[in-house]
Design a protein around this motif. Structure first.
Motif, PDB file in Angstrom:
ATOM      1  N   GLU A   1     -27.021 -32.680  85.580  1.00 50.34           N
ATOM      2  CA  GLU A   1     -25.675 -33.221  85.368  1.00 50.34           C
ATOM      3  C   GLU A   1     -24.884 -32.374  84.378  1.00 50.34           C
ATOM      4  O   GLU A   1     -23.751 -31.974  84.642  1.00 50.34           O
ATOM      5  CB  GLU A   1     -25.742 -34.668  84.885  1.00 50.34           C
ATOM      6  N   ALA A   2     -25.473 -32.094  83.220  1.00 44.93           N
ATOM      7  CA  ALA A   2     -24.773 -31.295  82.219  1.00 44.93           C
ATOM      8  C   ALA A   2     -24.570 -29.866  82.717  1.00 44.93           C
ATOM      9  O   ALA A   2     -23.495 -29.277  82.529  1.00 44.93           O
ATOM     10  CB  ALA A   2     -25.541 -31.297  80.909  1.00 44.93           C
ATOM     11  N   ALA A   3     -25.577 -29.299  83.366  1.00 44.48           N
ATOM     12  CA  ALA A   3     -25.472 -27.933  83.886  1.00 44.48           C
ATOM     13  C   ALA A   3     -24.337 -27.824  84.893  1.00 44.48           C
ATOM     14  O   ALA A   3     -23.548 -26.868  84.868  1.00 44.48           O
ATOM     15  CB  ALA A   3     -26.793 -27.522  84.532  1.00 44.48           C
ATOM     16  N   ARG A   4     -24.238 -28.796  85.783  1.00 41.97           N
ATOM     17  CA  ARG A   4     -23.167 -28.798  86.783  1.00 41.97           C
ATOM     18  C   ARG A   4     -21.798 -28.878  86.114  1.00 41.97           C
ATOM     19  O   ARG A   4     -20.867 -28.154  86.486  1.00 41.97           O
ATOM     20  CB  ARG A   4     -23.364 -30.005  87.719  1.00 41.97           C
ATOM     21  N   THR A   5     -21.664 -29.740  85.127  1.00 42.86           N
ATOM     22  CA  THR A   5     -20.383 -29.907  84.432  1.00 42.86           C
ATOM     23  C   THR A   5     -19.970 -28.625  83.730  1.00 42.86           C
ATOM     24  O   THR A   5     -18.838 -28.152  83.865  1.00 42.86           O
ATOM     25  CB  THR A   5     -20.485 -31.052  83.416  1.00 42.86           C
ATOM     26  N   VAL A   6     -20.895 -28.049  82.976  1.00 43.01           N
ATOM     27  CA  VAL A   6     -20.587 -26.869  82.171  1.00 43.01           C
ATOM     28  C   VAL A   6     -20.305 -25.659  83.053  1.00 43.01           C
ATOM     29  O   VAL A   6     -19.281 -24.966  82.882  1.00 43.01           O
ATOM     30  CB  VAL A   6     -21.759 -26.579  81.205  1.00 43.01           C
ATOM     31  N   LEU A   7     -21.163 -25.382  84.021  1.00 42.67           N
ATOM     32  CA  LEU A   7     -20.961 -24.205  84.862  1.00 42.67           C
ATOM     33  C   LEU A   7     -19.711 -24.367  85.731  1.00 42.67           C
ATOM     34  O   LEU A   7     -18.942 -23.402  85.895  1.00 42.67           O
ATOM     35  CB  LEU A   7     -22.185 -23.971  85.745  1.00 42.67           C
ATOM     36  N   GLY A   8     -19.490 -25.549  86.267  1.00 40.35           N
ATOM     37  CA  GLY A   8     -18.279 -25.779  87.047  1.00 40.35           C
ATOM     38  C   GLY A   8     -17.026 -25.520  86.243  1.00 40.35           C
ATOM     39  O   GLY A   8     -16.049 -24.944  86.744  1.00 40.35           O
TER      40      GLY A   8
END
Length: 514
Positions: free
Chosen positions: A357-364
């Motif tokens: 979840e955090a990885a998706r938010t940050v990279l997006g």
């Protein structure tokens, strides 16, 4: 000299328009490393062409089988846009209208309020305006596998009490997308999964995407979901040899590869490439702001956003003055993100097979800024730290109860409350002694089985499967009418996933344990 001047301008414009490959590579690698992901696949479409792809990690942690552009991921709620696409195709074919009543296609359809049943249109199934609470009834879909059918979903809706007036408030739901899939099946004359193949996969060339039932070995190259543990990433809910046609398919059950998702994005960003697939009128309808959504504090701070709304299977907003059409997908151990910037003909897709979840938010966020604010230099670390601070503040405001001193509840301590219970939409659960403990077992959701625990004067269920990561408090009361026991549930962790919709359950004891 004039020719050289023109060429210089064109070259400068081209350089600014293209993504900075090294910076994007670095962002993907940093995200992969920082969040200890088992695997990730990232792609970018620019002006109708694939501008970037990168894959890292493994199908299963430790297997040595590398993720590539053909690896299948669960796209979760990005399936909703595909369901909306099927319906839009049926509208183009004259087989249904957006403002048709749902009961025209599903006469058995019932909401809690008879007036809402009568007024609910096909379009309402897609835009989260039903009046139901956030994630209402999702326990009929997840955790998977379970024994609820699509007919059960349609029958159960009438027992879910609304929390808002119809069409007054946005509240995300999944059940009505399952209903939308059944409306499509009735109007299109074929099961939902066959319609998806006929209307989407075949005409668009989505050759790796899977819907309905399929064989894991025959298809091959399938990423498995993971959860993070102190010993590293561990596979959870691994696929069997035959992957079933899950009840949640229209809401979040489709799987696709990176290359398939790039093709899917290209179709939306470059409609002239597939003009016969969907009419301009239906493309406009799908991306029209049908239901206002709140603009969050994060959207204001990170993106300078001024509006947010839901279309048919897509979220619409603005980022740094640019139009954004996007959606995310979330399932246990699987995360996806599709971000389209239509005016720039740019699309970004992120697929993750771990707790991302955090990885998706940050990279997006980092990748989007490459195109909406190229003069800025945001980094993975910058947005990760902002997100960490935001979540720390949320945890401080809504602290999770300390349950570390829990003990196994004895049958004697729970003697007044043991028995078989029934909820009108979720069905039966048993709360019965087994040896020196009391077990909670849901009849139609086998993963919701666990041992009753005591924390001071409170009761909770410790689920057997640790991938079921939302424990409930149990609240017992004597029913006023019958004098028998009633049972309700609530979250131990206030930040638990909303799809564990314990608050919608209202159990009443039907008989004693045998």
């Amino acid at each position: 000299m004039r020719l050289l001047w023109v060429l210089a301008i064109l070259l400068a414009h081209t350089a600014k328009a293209e993504p900075a490959g090294i910076e994007i590579d670095s962002a993907v690698q940093q995200t992969f490393d920082r969040y200890e992901l088992p695997g990730i696949a990232v792609g970018i479409i620019r002006d109708g062409e694939i501008a970037y792809t990168r894959t890292l990690g493994e199908l299963q942690a430790g297997s040595g089988e590398k993720i590539d552009n053909d690896t299948l991921f669960k796209i979760a709620s990005n399936s909703k846009a595909m369901t909306a696409g099927v319906l839009a195709r049926l509208v183009d074919a004259g087989k249904l209208k957006w403002d048709d009543p749902v009961t025209k296609y599903l006469p058995q359809f019932r909401m809690h309020d008879p007036w809402v049943t009568q007024q609910m249109q096909v379009r309402d199934l897609l835009i989260h305006n039903s009046g139901l609470g956030l994630g209402a009834g999702d326990l009929m879909l997840w955790p998977e596998p379970n024994r609820f059918t699509r007919d059960d979903i349609i029958a159960g809706l009438q027992h879910l009490k609304p929390t808002h007036s119809f069409r007054a408030t946005y509240a995300y739901d999944n059940l009505l997308y399952v209903v939308a899939g059944e409306v499509a099946a009735a109007a299109g004359g074929a099961p939902y999964e066959e319609l998806v193949k006929r209307e989407l996969f075949q005409p668009l060339g989505l050759s790796r995407c899977q819907v309905g039932e399929w064989n894991r070995a025959e298809v091959g190259n399938v990423a498995q979901p993971h959860m993070r543990t102190p010993l590293g990433n561990r596979v959870i809910r691994e696929d069997d040899e035959v992957v079933p046609n899950v009840t949640s398919m229209a809401a979040g059950g489709i799987r696709c590869s990176l290359d398939d998702m790039l093709t899917w994005m290209r179709m939306w960003l470059s409609p002239d490439a597939t003009p016969a697939w969907l009419s301009p009128a239906q493309r406009k309808a799908v991306w029209t702001a049908h239901m206002p959504m709140p603009v969050s504090a994060r959207m204001r701070a990170w993106d300078n956003s001024h509006f947010s709304a839901y279309g048919y299977g897509w979220r619409l907003s603005d980022v740094d003055g640019a139009w954004k059409v996007a959606h995310t997908g979330t399932l246990a151990g699987m995360y996806s993100s599709v971000i389209l910037l239509p005016d720039q003909r740019t699309g970004i897709v992120i697929l993750i097979n771990g707790e991302g979840e955090a990885a998706r938010t940050v990279l997006g966020q980092v990748l989007t800024k490459q195109f909406t604010a190229p003069q800025s230099t945001p980094t993975v670390a910058y947005y990760a730290e902002l997100l960490d601070r935001e979540r720390a503040g949320e945890r401080a405001a809504k602290p999770k109860a300390d349950t570390r001193h829990r003990t196994i509840a004895s049958p004697r301590a729970l003697a007044a409350w043991t028995g078989h219970y029934r909820d009108p939409w979720f069905g039966d659960v048993s709360l019965c002694p087994q040896g020196d403990r009391v077990r909670f077992v849901a009849a139609r959701s086998p993963m919701l089985a666990g041992t009753m625990m005591r924390v001071d004067e409170r009761w909770l269920v410790d689920w057997d499967d640790d991938s079921v990561d939302a424990e409930p408090w149990l609240h017992f009361a004597a029913a006023k009418a019958s004098g028998d026991a009633g049972l309700t549930l609530s979250h131990v962790d206030p930040d638990a996933d909303f799809s564990y919709d314990y608050a919608d359950l209202d159990f009443h004891r039907t008989q004693a344990c045998r």
